[in-house]
Write a protein that holds these residues in place. Sequence first.
Motif, mmCIF file in Angstrom:
data_model
loop_
_atom_site.group_PDB
_atom_site.id
_atom_site.type_symbol
_atom_site.label_atom_id
_atom_site.label_comp_id
_atom_site.label_asym_id
_atom_site.label_seq_id
_atom_site.Cartn_x
_atom_site.Cartn_y
_atom_site.Cartn_z
ATOM 1 N N LYS A 87 -11.400 -5.910 -20.745
ATOM 2 C CA LYS A 87 -12.449 -4.897 -20.949
ATOM 3 C C LYS A 87 -11.935 -3.643 -21.648
ATOM 4 O O LYS A 87 -10.815 -3.197 -21.401
ATOM 5 N N LYS A 95 -4.568 -10.756 -26.321
ATOM 6 C CA LYS A 95 -5.452 -9.655 -26.719
ATOM 7 C C LYS A 95 -4.650 -8.359 -26.564
ATOM 8 O O LYS A 95 -4.124 -8.093 -25.469
ATOM 9 N N GLU A 155 -14.891 -12.012 -17.134
ATOM 10 C CA GLU A 155 -15.705 -11.115 -17.963
ATOM 11 C C GLU A 155 -14.820 -10.465 -19.003
ATOM 12 O O GLU A 155 -13.653 -10.184 -18.746
ATOM 13 N N MET A 196 -15.181 -8.578 -23.284
ATOM 14 C CA MET A 196 -15.973 -7.811 -24.243
ATOM 15 C C MET A 196 -16.732 -8.780 -25.143
ATOM 16 O O MET A 196 -16.360 -9.951 -25.244
ATOM 17 N N PRO A 197 -17.778 -8.279 -25.814
ATOM 18 C CA PRO A 197 -18.452 -9.159 -26.778
ATOM 19 C C PRO A 197 -17.436 -9.688 -27.794
ATOM 20 O O PRO A 197 -16.611 -8.923 -28.292
ATOM 21 N N GLY A 198 -17.494 -10.940 -28.046
ATOM 22 C CA GLY A 198 -16.551 -11.537 -28.998
ATOM 23 C C GLY A 198 -15.393 -12.247 -28.311
ATOM 24 O O GLY A 198 -14.752 -13.121 -28.885
ATOM 25 N N ASP A 199 -15.126 -11.874 -27.063
ATOM 26 C CA ASP A 199 -14.012 -12.512 -26.346
ATOM 27 C C ASP A 199 -14.301 -13.988 -26.088
ATOM 28 O O ASP A 199 -13.413 -14.834 -26.175
ATOM 29 N N GLN A 200 -15.561 -14.256 -25.771
ATOM 30 C CA GLN A 200 -15.949 -15.649 -25.518
ATOM 31 C C GLN A 200 -15.706 -16.481 -26.784
ATOM 32 O O GLN A 200 -15.093 -17.560 -26.723
ATOM 33 N N GLU A 201 -16.178 -15.941 -27.916
ATOM 34 C CA GLU A 201 -16.073 -16.662 -29.200
ATOM 35 C C GLU A 201 -14.613 -16.867 -29.599
ATOM 36 O O GLU A 201 -14.251 -17.879 -30.182
ATOM 37 N N SER A 202 -13.791 -15.891 -29.286
ATOM 38 C CA SER A 202 -12.387 -16.046 -29.701
ATOM 39 C C SER A 202 -11.562 -16.804 -28.666
ATOM 40 O O SER A 202 -10.325 -16.827 -28.741
#
Lengths: 753, 325
Positions: A106, A685, A346, A348-354
Motif C-alpha cells: 500500500k 515492488k 490488498e 494498490m490499483p495495478g498490483d493485481q495486474e502486475s
Amino acid sequence: MHNNKSDGDMLPYQCPELNQLKCRNEVNSKPHGQRWFILVLLLFFAGCDGQSWNNPYPAQERFENTLYSSFSERPNHLDPARSYASNEIEFTGQIYEPPLQYHYLKRPYELIPLTATRMPKPVYIGKNGKRLPANAPVNKIAYTLYDIKIQKGIRFQPHPAFAKNAEGEFLYHQLDEQQLIKIYKLSDFQETDSRELTAADYVYQIKRLAHPKLHSPIFGLMSAYIADLKPYAGKLKKAADKMEGHYLDLNKHNFAGAKVINKYTYRIKIKGKYPQMIYWLTMPFFAPVPWEADRFYSQPGLEEKNITLDWYPVGTGPYMLTVNNPNLQMVLEKNPNFHGEVYPSEGMPGDQESGLLVDAGKSLPFIDKVVYTLEKENIPYWNKFLQGYYDVSGISSDSFDQAVNIGAGGEAELTDEMKEKGIQLKTGLATSMYYFGFNMLDPVVGGKNKSARKLRHAISIALDYEEFISIFLNGRGIAAQGPTAPGIFGYRSGKEGMNPVVYKWVNGKAKRRDIAEAKKLLADAGYPGGVSKKTGKPLLLHYDTTGSGPDSKARFDWMRKQFKKINIQLVVRNTTYNRFQEKMLKGTSQMFMWGWNADYPDPENFLFLLYGPNKKAGLNGENAVNYANKKFDKLFIKMKDMANGPKRQKVIDSMVDIVRKDAPWIWGFNPKSFSLSHKWYGNSKPNFIANNTLKYKKIDPVLRYQKRQAWNKPILWPIILLVLAMIVVIIPAVLIFIRKEHTSGRVGEANKA
Amino acid sequence: MIAYIIRRILYAIPILIGVNVLTFVLFFVVNTPDDMARMHLGMKHVTPEAVEKWKEERGYNKPLLINSEAEGTSVIRDTIFYEKSIGLFTFKFGRSDEGRDIAHDISQRMWPSLAIALPVFLVGLLTNITLSMLLAFFRATYIDIAGVITGVVLMSVSSLFYIISGQYLISKLWHLVPISGFDMGPNAVKFLILPVIIGVIGGIGSGTRWYRTIFLEEINKDYVRTARAKGLSELRVLFRHVLKNAMIPILTGVVVVIPLLFMGSLITESFFGIPGLGSYTIDAIQKQDFSIVRAMVFLGTVLYIMGLILTDISYTLVDPRIRLE
C-alpha cells in the motif's frame, strides 16, 4: 510454485545421468587425444557435475530455493541497539521483529502490526497524572503512553543461549576454558533451544538503548522523548563502573520509560507528545532482545573470538543468520520457529495486474535461504548478474547504457539485450533528498537580508538540476521543488507543488526561469555582472565538497560552469570527508551539497532539517545550513504533533513557502531508484521505507537453473587456439634448439680436438 | 651466523619503532580521534557525548604523543601512541576500533591471501625463469628481440587492465571460471584459476626481463666459456652453471617477498572478492580503524625484515663463499 522440494528432488536425480551421458557421448565421438584433453579440462574446471563452469556456487545448490544477492561493504553492527546504516538493517530487518511494520504494497506507506496484536493507540496523561482526551492540546500533555500487546506463541530462533541441561540450568552461560577451546563460531555449540517471546524482551531492548557500552545511535534522540532514558543511562554507567563481571544485568535496574504490564503487554512512556514514536516502533531498535543472549555473549571468552550479539543476532523474524563471514559471505536461512505470517491480500490499483497479489494469503517467507556474497567492485557484480548468478541488481552509471534506454519523454526502458534475457526493471522515487546548501551563517550567501536572499535565488535559477540529473544520474531523479520527498505526506506534485522562485508553469509543466532573471536578481543583490558594487571586485564563492577521481572532476567542472552562467567565480574546495564534517560542525563552509534519507514517512523527518534549534553549528543537529526562521520554527512545532489531514497539509504548505522564499537550500533532486531483477524473481515492488521485505520475495529456481545453463555454456575454442599457438611457437623453437645444440656440440668437439 | 641473526633482529627494533611513529603521525595528521569516532558512530544523530564516550572507551581521549599534564614516565606512557604501540612489540594486536579481535581476524584472513599469492609466486617464478632462460638461450636472435619487446609491452600495462580484461575474456565471454568469489578447501580451486593466471601474466613482463638480464650477465662470464669449451651442451651450461650462479641476484628479489605473501594484494583481492589481508587493510584505512592499520603496518614491516634476514641466510646456502658474521 514455491514448494520446490518436488522439483528439486527430481531434477538433480535426472540431471547427473543426462550430463554423464552427454559427457560420455561427447568423449566417445572425439579423437583419442582430444578426448583426454577435454576430459582433463572438464575434471579440472567443473568435475563434470553438469553445471556451468563459471558458476560460483556449489553444484548441489542449483535447485535450492535460494536467493543470491551481494553486499559491497561489510555491516559494522548487527546489534539492534546499534545497527542503523542501510547495509546493516538489510540483515537485522529480516531477523528482528519490532512490534510494527509497513504494509508491503500500500501507498502512501501504511503502518500495520507485526508482532503486536493491534496498532497501539496513544494515551495522553496530563500534568496532574490524569488521562486526557485524544484531542487534548499539546501543552497540556505531560506524558504519552503506548501500551503494546504482542501475539502469544512467538518463539525465538534456535540459539545456544537458551540451551539448558536436565536440571534446567543454562548450558553455556558459564563457559570455561576447556569448553571454549573447541568454539570458533556460533555453530560450534552443539545444543540450541528457544523460548517464547514476552513483553519483557521488548522492555529489555529499550533499556539496552541506554547501555553505556553500546552507544546506540538513537540514544541522544530518544532520550529527548522516552521518559527516564537519560537518567537511566547515568544509573547504568555507575553500575557498569562498579561492576566486577562482564555482564550488566539490566533486569536489576528499573526503568520508568518502559515497563512490563503483563507477559504479553508492555508500556512505553513518552515525554509530552511525540506522534512520530509510532514510526520508530517499526525499526530494529525497538525489536526484542532476550536477556539470555545478552548474558551469553557477554562472556569474555566469546568476545575474544568475536562471537558477540553485534555479530550473531538472535531474533524471532522469518530468517536467522547462519553464516556470518562478512569478509566473504553472509547467509540467512529460514527460522524454523517463525510464527508465521501471510502475504498481503490488498494492494494498490495495478498490483493485481502486475501479479503482486497472486500469492495473497500464502505463508511467508517464500525463500528458504539467502546468500549474500561480498562484491566490492561493480564489474564482477554486474557481470554475475547478467550471467544469472545474482537474482537482483542495481544499475551503476558504468552499466546504465547497457541496461536502460531513456526515451525522448524521459521514460526508462530496458535495452534489447536486457529484454532478451527477460530482465525486469522496477523504478520508484526514493524517499530521499539531495540538496545544495547555503550556510546561513556566512556573511555573503547567508543571512536574512534581501541582498543575500536574492543572491541565493539567482544561484538557485542558475544551477540547472535537470541538466545535472541528465548528465550525472542518467536521468534517475527529479528536480526537487521543496524540502520533502515524494511518497511523504505533505509533498505536492504538479503546478501546486512547483517552486515559483525557480520555475514558471508553462504549457502544463514547470520550466526553469531564464538565466536573464537570475542575472537581474544578481544585480539587485548588489553584484551586477557578477561584480560587487561595494568593492568593485568579482564575486567569488566557495563550494566545499569531497570527492576524487574523474567523476568528481566532471561534477566540479559542471558546477563551475553553472556559476559562470551568471558570472560568479566558483572555487571548489575539495577536501576529505573528515575535514568537510569539521567545517559543517563549525559552520565555516559557504556552500555544499548533502543529502537525507527518510527514517520514516512523515514530513517532520524532512522539515526538521531546517528547524532552528536543530542547527549543526554549535548545536550538533541535522540542520546543516544553520537556517533559523521564527515563523518556520513555530509552524514546525505545530505541524510535528498534528495528524495527517488538510490542516496539517496547510501548515506544511506555509512552511514550504517560507523556505522557498528564504532559499537556504537549492532544492536539488529526489533520486529515482532503478532496480533490475531476473524473470525468476517475483513479488518485487520498490518499498523505500520498510526494511523487512525479504519475506515477500520469491524465486523460481528451476527456471533460474535453465537460464544459467543456457547463458553460460563454456566456450572452448580459445583454449584450443592457445594450445595450437603454443605448439606453433614451441616446434620451431625446439628445432632451433636442436640445431643450435648440434652446432655447439660440433664446436665443442672441434675444441676438444 | 646466530650472532648475525640476533644482531639483525636488534637492528630491527629501531626500524619498527620508526615505522610505528611514522604510521601514527601520518594517520593522525589526516584523522583526529573525533573523526574516527564520528566515522564509527555513523552519520545520523551523533551527539558530542557519544563521540566523547567512544573515545574514552578506546583510549583515544588521551594526548597523542606527549602528556604534558602527567608526571614521570606517564608523560610518555599515558598517551595514545604508547598505549596503542606497546602491545605490538609482543605481537598483541588488541582489538579493532569496532571491538573485534585483530589477531583472530588476521589468522582467518591470511589463508585466502596465501591461497592466491603462493601459486602466483611459484608459478610466476617458474614461468619467468623458464622464459628468461629461453630468451638467454636464443639471445640476439629474433626470438630474443620479440621476447624483450613483448616483455616491455607487458610491463607497461596496468595490472588493473589484466584483471578487467581477464575477467571479461575468461569468465564473461568464454564462461570458463567464476568471475569472482572465494571458497575454502578444494572448492577454492575454481576461484583461484583466474586470479592466478592474471597474476602470473601480469608479472611475466618485468620478471622475464629482470631474470634475462641476470642470465645474460652470467652467460658472458669466463666459467661459462670454460664450460662450453669443455663441450657441455648449452642446456647443461644454462641449467647447471648459469642458473646456479645466478641464484644470488634471483634470491635477492625472491626470498624477501616470501613472508610478505601473507599480506595479500590490495587490488586483486578487491576485484576477485578474496577475503584476504589486502582487503582487510584497505577496509581499515577506509573505515579509519587505526588499531587495524597500525597492526597491519607493523606486521608488514616485521615480515619484510624477516624476508631480508632470510635472504641473507639463503645467500650462504647457494654460495658457500659467503659467511654471515
